[in-house]
Design an enzyme around this catalytic site. Structure first.
Site, PDB file in Angstrom:
ATOM      1  N   LYS A  11       0.825  -1.216   0.000  1.00 22.00           N
ATOM      2  CA  LYS A  11       0.000   0.000   0.000  1.00 22.00           C
ATOM      3  C   LYS A  11       0.865   1.276   0.000  1.00 22.00           C
ATOM      4  O   LYS A  11       2.078   1.224   0.263  1.00 22.00           O
ATOM      5  CB  LYS A  11      -0.942  -0.037   1.211  1.00 22.00           C
ATOM      6  CG  LYS A  11      -1.964  -1.185   1.154  1.00 22.00           C
ATOM      7  CD  LYS A  11      -2.960  -1.129   2.316  1.00 22.00           C
ATOM      8  CE  LYS A  11      -3.965  -2.257   2.230  1.00 22.00           C
ATOM      9  NZ  LYS A  11      -4.995  -2.190   3.312  1.00 22.00           N
ATOM     10  N   TYR A  51     -12.406  -1.931  -3.547  1.00 19.61           N
ATOM     11  CA  TYR A  51     -12.902  -2.008  -2.170  1.00 19.61           C
ATOM     12  C   TYR A  51     -14.419  -1.813  -2.097  1.00 19.61           C
ATOM     13  O   TYR A  51     -14.952  -1.431  -1.042  1.00 19.61           O
ATOM     14  CB  TYR A  51     -12.175  -0.990  -1.286  1.00 19.61           C
ATOM     15  CG  TYR A  51     -10.822  -1.478  -0.790  1.00 19.61           C
ATOM     16  CD1 TYR A  51     -10.719  -2.610   0.026  1.00 19.61           C
ATOM     17  CD2 TYR A  51      -9.644  -0.812  -1.105  1.00 19.61           C
ATOM     18  CE1 TYR A  51      -9.487  -3.061   0.497  1.00 19.61           C
ATOM     19  CE2 TYR A  51      -8.410  -1.254  -0.637  1.00 19.61           C
ATOM     20  CZ  TYR A  51      -8.345  -2.387   0.170  1.00 19.61           C
ATOM     21  OH  TYR A  51      -7.125  -2.828   0.640  1.00 19.61           O
ATOM     22  N   ASN A 114      -2.045   0.316   6.680  1.00 25.04           N
ATOM     23  CA  ASN A 114      -1.524  -0.929   7.256  1.00 25.04           C
ATOM     24  C   ASN A 114      -0.675  -1.740   6.275  1.00 25.04           C
ATOM     25  O   ASN A 114      -0.578  -2.954   6.376  1.00 25.04           O
ATOM     26  CB  ASN A 114      -2.661  -1.753   7.875  1.00 25.04           C
ATOM     27  CG  ASN A 114      -3.728  -2.131   6.862  1.00 25.04           C
ATOM     28  OD1 ASN A 114      -3.594  -1.852   5.680  1.00 25.04           O
ATOM     29  ND2 ASN A 114      -4.786  -2.761   7.343  1.00 25.04           N
ATOM     30  N   HIS A 117      -2.246  -5.418   1.552  1.00 31.67           N
ATOM     31  CA  HIS A 117      -3.541  -6.085   1.362  1.00 31.67           C
ATOM     32  C   HIS A 117      -3.273  -7.527   0.993  1.00 31.67           C
ATOM     33  O   HIS A 117      -2.325  -7.820   0.272  1.00 31.67           O
ATOM     34  CB  HIS A 117      -4.343  -5.430   0.223  1.00 31.67           C
ATOM     35  CG  HIS A 117      -5.437  -6.320  -0.316  1.00 31.67           C
ATOM     36  ND1 HIS A 117      -6.665  -6.395   0.267  1.00 31.67           N
ATOM     37  CD2 HIS A 117      -5.445  -7.218  -1.339  1.00 31.67           C
ATOM     38  CE1 HIS A 117      -7.401  -7.294  -0.391  1.00 31.67           C
ATOM     39  NE2 HIS A 117      -6.681  -7.805  -1.372  1.00 31.67           N
ATOM     40  N   GLU A 128      -9.589 -10.959  -7.673  1.00 31.08           N
ATOM     41  CA  GLU A 128      -8.672  -9.833  -7.481  1.00 31.08           C
ATOM     42  C   GLU A 128      -7.460  -9.929  -8.402  1.00 31.08           C
ATOM     43  O   GLU A 128      -6.955  -8.913  -8.890  1.00 31.08           O
ATOM     44  CB  GLU A 128      -8.232  -9.769  -6.010  1.00 31.08           C
ATOM     45  CG  GLU A 128      -9.375  -9.366  -5.080  1.00 31.08           C
ATOM     46  CD  GLU A 128      -8.979  -9.340  -3.615  1.00 31.08           C
ATOM     47  OE1 GLU A 128      -9.839  -9.011  -2.775  1.00 31.08           O
ATOM     48  OE2 GLU A 128      -7.801  -9.644  -3.293  1.00 31.08           O
TER      49      GLU A 128
END
Ligand code: ATP
Ligand code: MG
Length: 140
Positions: A11, A51, A114, A117, A128
């Site tokens: 991320k 998302y 965080n 993913h 995905e």
């Protein structure tokens, strides 16, 4: 056991701090093979679509803004039981609750920023992976 594939994203909080190599080292040390990888910047539409499952959650707009705030590295990981193995190596969503030695415990800044993913089921992993990669981009 046949190899399984999962989608991973490094991320923007992690690319900004130049942690791509350190995170890849932890993935590979855990036995996850990086069989496809590219660095890109998500469009707002891509982040919203990726998302979409969270679109009614209070953090959705912030999450989309965060995920488009800098480059990400999208990757396909392969191993026996890759989905569960990657989730274990990632650690809990909230780094304050993540186990020692996990990627999120080691690197994450917050429950939102965080660092990584990972797909949460083999079914979602397939969807995905197809969201970001064509078959000829994946070196099995
Ligand atoms: P990911 O889907 O990114 O692998 P996850 O499966 O551990 O993470 P999800 O519940 O799917 O967690 O949430 C998706 C992402 O939304 C989280 O990784 C985090 O970036 C963000 N997020 C989740 N919960 C919160 C929250 N309470 N506040 C802010 N951001 C959140
Ligand atoms: Mg999730």
């Amino acid at each position: 056991m046949t190899a399984e594939r999962t989608l991973s994203i490094i991320k923007p909080d992690a690319t900004r701090r130049h942690l791509t190599g350190a995170i890849n080292a932890l993935l590979e040390k855990a036995g996850l093979r990086i069989i496809a990888q590219k660095r890109l910047r998500l469009s707002r539409q891509q982040a919203e679509d990726f998302y979409a499952v969270h679109k009614d959650r209070p953090f959705y707009q912030d999450l989309v803004a965060f995920m488009t705030s800098g480059p990400v590295v999208v990757q396909v990981l392969e191993a026996a039981d890759a989905v569960a193995l990657n989730r274990r190596i990632m650690g809990a969503t909230n780094p304050a609750e993540a186990d020692e030695g996990t990627i999120r415990k080691t690197f994450a800044e917050s429950i939102e920023a965080n660092s990584v993913h990972g797909s949460d089921s083999p079914e979602n992993a397939g969807q995905e992976i197809a969201f970001f990669f064509s078959d000829d981009e994946i070196d099995g």
